[in-house]
Design a protein around this motif. Structure first.
Motif, short mmCIF file in Angstrom:
data_model
loop_
_atom_site.label_atom_id
_atom_site.label_comp_id
_atom_site.label_asym_id
_atom_site.label_seq_id
_atom_site.Cartn_x
_atom_site.Cartn_y
_atom_site.Cartn_z
N MET A 78 0.82 -1.21 0.00
CA MET A 78 0.00 0.00 0.00
C MET A 78 0.85 1.26 0.00
O MET A 78 0.44 2.29 -0.54
CB MET A 78 -0.95 -0.01 1.20
CG MET A 78 -2.00 -1.10 1.13
SD MET A 78 -2.93 -1.09 -0.42
CE MET A 78 -3.72 0.51 -0.34
N GLU A 79 2.04 1.22 0.59
CA GLU A 79 2.93 2.37 0.52
C GLU A 79 3.37 2.61 -0.92
O GLU A 79 3.40 3.74 -1.41
CB GLU A 79 4.15 2.17 1.41
CG GLU A 79 5.07 3.39 1.43
CD GLU A 79 6.23 3.27 2.40
OE1 GLU A 79 7.18 4.07 2.26
OE2 GLU A 79 6.19 2.39 3.27
N VAL A 80 3.69 1.53 -1.61
CA VAL A 80 4.04 1.63 -3.04
C VAL A 80 2.85 2.17 -3.82
O VAL A 80 2.99 3.06 -4.67
CB VAL A 80 4.47 0.26 -3.59
CG1 VAL A 80 4.61 0.31 -5.12
CG2 VAL A 80 5.79 -0.19 -2.97
N ALA A 81 1.66 1.65 -3.55
CA ALA A 81 0.46 2.05 -4.29
C ALA A 81 0.17 3.53 -4.13
O ALA A 81 -0.17 4.22 -5.10
CB ALA A 81 -0.74 1.23 -3.83
N ALA A 82 0.29 4.06 -2.92
CA ALA A 82 -0.02 5.47 -2.69
C ALA A 82 0.92 6.37 -3.48
O ALA A 82 0.48 7.33 -4.13
CB ALA A 82 0.09 5.78 -1.20
N ALA A 83 2.21 6.06 -3.47
CA ALA A 83 3.18 6.89 -4.20
C ALA A 83 3.00 6.75 -5.70
O ALA A 83 3.09 7.73 -6.45
CB ALA A 83 4.60 6.51 -3.79
N ALA A 84 2.73 5.54 -6.17
CA ALA A 84 2.54 5.31 -7.60
C ALA A 84 1.29 6.01 -8.11
O ALA A 84 1.29 6.60 -9.20
CB ALA A 84 2.48 3.81 -7.89
#
Length: 355
Positions: free
Chosen positions: A91-97
């Motif tokens: 989810m950290e990756v998803a938010a930034a992406a």
């Protein structure tokens, strides 16, 4: 927003009438295509803004044959990628992406963990970012079958010509192992996921190299990703029973590390006095564990943004990357991984430089 007569939403015909040009000229001007005099182009854009005109995105996508959407996909189960709260690495990756994709007018479609089935067959996307693909990754297989371009976040471990953003698996493991040695570890063990992701492969290689260099006994245990914290608990308990002299644990997956802490407590081992514990990802689990876990800031926000830029360049929506497919022309090289020392491993004051 200004509306046209009757209160309806302004159309391209209203802009054309106000600018005294054809609808085709308006379309070309607003989309920066065709041969339109620059002064006319700017005048049309100004009139469109004054009228409150907004293009029909669905119609544009149909004309161009684009979904204007990219997917974030991974075969990593939520038991390790997110946990019960779903707040974790993925989810950290998803938010930034998602944030970076929107800058370029692309939507991000978040795909649940791709293990099998048709997760990626039914979504309308132009391409995808695959997070830490395995050697026989299910997400990669589905994207290839559809003929869709993709990039990887994390080095692929199977032969693959897809560009990727490096998460520096070997360097991360070296930071953790060097820290344990600095803190006095003489018999550290490694616990990794049972799969073939680059983080596990690179950590094992770094650990074996360090063990040979420092004369450590080589103790490596694996745990199944879908087992989450319980798998880490079981793996740690078995390791301690077989290797009671272990004085430090490098538990690569944070979910496994939380389970390992519970196993150490039940075995009557004090942390960090008897056994130190470190993990790879500086996320919610590492910060809220008791004691808090030494971990590594992977720079995921920057890495995820770089992966979006890399994919859009592959789609022809952005200029090609400047060097090795890991950095965009407008972005400086991403900072390397940085150790975040915490109570789970601090027997001595941390050294000045961990990065």
């Amino acid at each position: 927003m200004t509306t046209s007569p009757g209160g309806r939403r302004p159309t391209i015909a209203d802009v054309a009438a106000a600018a005294s040009v054809s609808r085709t000229t308006v379309s070309h001007a607003l989309n920066d295509i065709g041969k339109v005099d620059p002064r006319t182009r700017e005048r049309i854009k100004k009139i469109a803004a004054e009228l409150g005109y907004r293009p029909n995105l669905r119609a544009q996508r149909l004309r161009r044959g684009q979904a204007k959407a990219i997917a974030l996909a991974c075969s990593m189960p939520f038991a390790v990628a997110g946990g019960p709260s779903r707040l974790g690495f993925y989810m950290e990756v998803a938010a930034a992406a998602a944030e970076r994709a929107l800058v370029h007018d692309y939507a991000l479609v978040l795909i649940p963990p791709v293990q099998s089935g048709s997760a990626l067959y039914s979504v309308d996307i132009d391409g995808a970012i695959v997070v830490e693909p395995e050697a026989d990754d299910a997400a990669v297989a589905q994207l290839r079958e559809r003929g869709l371009p993709y990039v990887a976040l994390g080095r692929p471990t199977a032969p693959d010509d897809a560009p990727y953003v490096d998460l520096h698996g070997a360097r991360v493991a070296e930071l953790l192992l060097d820290h344990l040695r600095d803190q006095g570890a003489r018999s550290p063990a490694l616990i990794v996921g049972a799969g073939s992701r680059h983080s596990s492969v690179d950590a094992r290689a770094a650990y074996e190299h360090a063990a040979a260099a420092h004369g450590w006994p080589t103790v490596v245990a694996t745990a199944p990703e879908d087992g989450g914290e319980q798998a880490g608990y079981a793996s740690c308990a078995a390791l301690l029973a077989e290797h009671p002299g272990t004085d430090a644990l490098c538990v690569l997956v944070d979910a496994f590390a939380v389970g390992a802490v519970r196993a150490l407590r039940e075995a009557g081992r004090r942390i960090p006095d008897d056994v130190m514990v470190v993990t790879r990802y500086d996320g919610l689990r590492a910060r809220t564990c008791e004691p808090p876990l030494t971990a590594v800031d992977l720079g995921l926000d920057r890495a995820a943004a770089d992966a979006v830029e890399l994919l859009l360049a592959r789609l022809g929506a952005r200029p090609a990357a400047g060097a090795a497919g890991t950095d965009t022309e407008e972005a400086a090289p991403a900072a390397g991984p940085r150790l975040v020392p915490r109570a789970s491993s601090l027997r001595r004051p941390p050294s000045a430089d961990h990065g």
